[in-house]
Design an enzyme around this catalytic site. Structure first.
Site, PDB file in Angstrom:
ATOM      1  N   LYS A 115       0.865  -1.107   0.129  1.00 17.73           N
ATOM      2  CA  LYS A 115       0.107  -0.034   0.017  1.00 17.73           C
ATOM      3  C   LYS A 115       0.669   1.416  -0.095  1.00 17.73           C
ATOM      4  O   LYS A 115       2.053   1.175   0.180  1.00 17.73           O
ATOM      5  CB  LYS A 115      -0.703  -0.007   1.242  1.00 17.73           C
ATOM      6  CG  LYS A 115      -1.925  -1.137   1.134  1.00 17.73           C
ATOM      7  CD  LYS A 115      -2.842  -1.386  -0.083  1.00 17.73           C
ATOM      8  CE  LYS A 115      -3.385  -2.820  -0.336  1.00 17.73           C
ATOM      9  NZ  LYS A 115      -4.381  -3.213   0.549  1.00 17.73           N
TER      10      LYS A 115
HETATM   11  C1  LIG Z   1      -5.323  -4.644   0.700  1.00 21.47           C
HETATM   12  C2  LIG Z   1      -6.750  -4.117   0.623  1.00 21.47           C
HETATM   13  C3  LIG Z   1      -7.811  -4.610   1.896  1.00 21.47           C
HETATM   14  C4  LIG Z   1      -7.024  -5.567   3.065  1.00 21.47           C
HETATM   15  O1  LIG Z   1      -6.045  -4.930   3.710  1.00 21.47           O
HETATM   16  P1  LIG Z   1      -5.295  -5.441   4.714  1.00 21.47           P
HETATM   17  O2  LIG Z   1      -4.449  -4.437   5.277  1.00 21.47           O
HETATM   18  O3  LIG Z   1      -4.250  -6.518   4.016  1.00 21.47           O
HETATM   19  O4  LIG Z   1      -6.127  -6.326   5.622  1.00 21.47           O
HETATM   20  C5  LIG Z   1      -8.916  -4.290   1.976  1.00 21.47           C
HETATM   21  N1  LIG Z   1      -9.479  -3.658   0.881  1.00 21.47           N
HETATM   22  C6  LIG Z   1      -8.982  -3.270  -0.230  1.00 21.47           C
HETATM   23  C7  LIG Z   1      -9.560  -2.637  -1.263  1.00 21.47           C
HETATM   24  C8  LIG Z   1      -7.387  -3.717  -0.178  1.00 21.47           C
HETATM   25  O5  LIG Z   1      -6.913  -3.302  -1.441  1.00 21.47           O
END
Ligand SMILES: *Cc1c(COP(=O)(O)O)cnc(C)c1O
Length: 388
Positions: free
Chosen positions: A186
């Site tokens: 992210k």
């Molecule tokens: C990455 C992601 C998640 C989950 O995030 P985590 O921190 O890995 O649990 C949820 N929704 C979207 C749209 C994502 O891209």
């Protein structure tokens, strides 16, 4: 055009400062939830404008907590785009809600307000918005529907740390619960981590309870001098706390955020320059609303039917040249578990877009010559410029 260098789909940027902060956390003897997590919460609040932050172990945990705060009862329907990571949907089920899949707008790839209106029933309780790739969704339209039907809104802002909608930062809403992800890929990361932005202090307290075994107060305080061993369990909660080690990475990441952002924008501009004009692909759009900022978590192109190669063939072609790509996302209503529940559901925009999309590398460690190479490969494979 030969190149052996590997260009992975993603490579995180972790500043050296993170290493020294982690070392200090370890040396302090306190490695789990403590002062570093508090500091990270404060800094994320300051950066996003949210007033009631609760740091958790993932965005999945933040979503589970947010949905639980809304108190779904059996049969309660939650409108959600199918075009998202499965965790957005899975946690609705975990919290006792029934997901109702909504189509996307083919330009923003975010939930389509027109389809929201068609899918509302007397059982609808909430709308989940995903700011896809960092593109802010059409919140004016969505919030007006929510007001009219008395629905709650949860914003899955896993891609949208740093996004702004009509002058309002994503995460600063007083009306909606917002969930951030700090997963490795992210825009900023803690390796694994997430944060829920609550709407008031009472909600923040309930979120802390839920994410810490239902225990009445910050567990770590009971080990401090003067702390009592006593604690009370008010509900069967989960263990969703973030550790000081993870928060240390996040604190260091926030400091380099402006530099990361500049680099992302430069790469996006270069992609657009080198791929514009290729009639066989669609490029991602800028936000259609004024005073809005795209966080550019992903750069997702659409391979059109006139291309010499299909999306899967292009992905394979790029892979042979050492370039990593990904698909965000395979629609959830087509996944075996949900397909069985909704065997005949059709979401035309979601299905068309999902067959065409390919996410290409976008991160700070990407060099401009990498970007040029990636574009040259895409243009060659799709058949652009060959006839010249
Ligand atoms: C990455 C992601 C998640 C989950 O995030 P985590 O921190 O890995 O649990 C949820 N929704 C979207 C749209 C994502 O891209």
């Amino acid at each position: 055009m030969k190149k052996n260098k590997l260009i992975p789909f993603h490579k995180p940027s972790i500043p050296k400062k993170a290493v020294s902060l982690i070392a200090k956390s370890i040396q302090s003897g306190w490695i789990t939830t403590g002062t570093r997590v508090k500091e990270f919460e404060k800094r994320v609040s300051a950066a996003s404008g949210g007033l009631y932050p609760v740091a958790v172990s993932s965005c999945t945990a933040a979503l589970h907590t947010a949905y639980t705060l809304l108190g779904f009862k059996k049969g309660d329907e939650v409108l959600v785009p199918s075009f998202t990571f499965c965790s957005t949907i899975n946690m609705i089920v975990a919290a006792g809600g029934t997901p109702v899949f909504v189509d996307i707008d083919p330009k923003t790839y975010c939930i389509d307000p027109k389809d929201i209106r068609q899918k509302i029933t007397l059982k609808t309780k909430a709308i989940v918005v995903v700011h896809y790739a960092g593109m802010p969704a059409d919140m004016t339209a969505i919030e007006s529907i929510a007001r009219k039907h008395n629905l709650s809104i949860v914003e899955d802002a896993a891609h949208a740390f740093g996004s702004t909608y009509k002058g309002h930062q994503i995460g600063s809403s007083k009306k909606n619960l917002t969930c951030f992800s700090f997963y490795a890929t992210k825009n900023i990361t803690t390796a694994e981590g997430g944060m829920l932005m609550c709407r008031n202090a009472d909600e923040e307290n309930r979120a802390r309870l839920f994410s810490n075994h239902g225990i009445s107060r910050d567990a770590w305080k009971r080990y401090l001098p003067g702390g009592s061993y006593r604690y009370e369990v008010f509900s069967p909660g989960y263990k969703y706390n973030m550790s000081d080690i993870h928060a240390s990475i996040g604190i260091a990441e926030l400091k380099i955020l402006p530099a990361l952002k500049r680099k992302r924008l430069a790469i996006v501009a270069k992609y657009k320059k080198l791929l514009t004009g290729n009639p066989h692909i669609n490029l991602p759009h800028d936000p259609p609303h004024k005073d809005s900022v795209h966080a550019w978590h992903l750069f997702t192109i659409e391979i059109l039917p006139t291309s010499l190669v299909t999306r899967d063939e292009l992905s394979e072609f790029l892979s042979l040249r050492g370039i990593g790509t990904s698909v965000h996302y395979i629609p959830n209503h087509l996944q075996p578990y949900y397909r069985k529940k909704y065997p005949s559901l059709v979401l035309p925009n979601t299905e068309t877009v999902a067959e065409r999309i390919l996410s290409i590398p976008l991160y700070e460690n990407l060099s401009m010559s990498d970007v040029e190479f990636i574009c040259a490969c895409i243009n060659e494979a799709t058949g652009y410029g060959k006839q010249k």
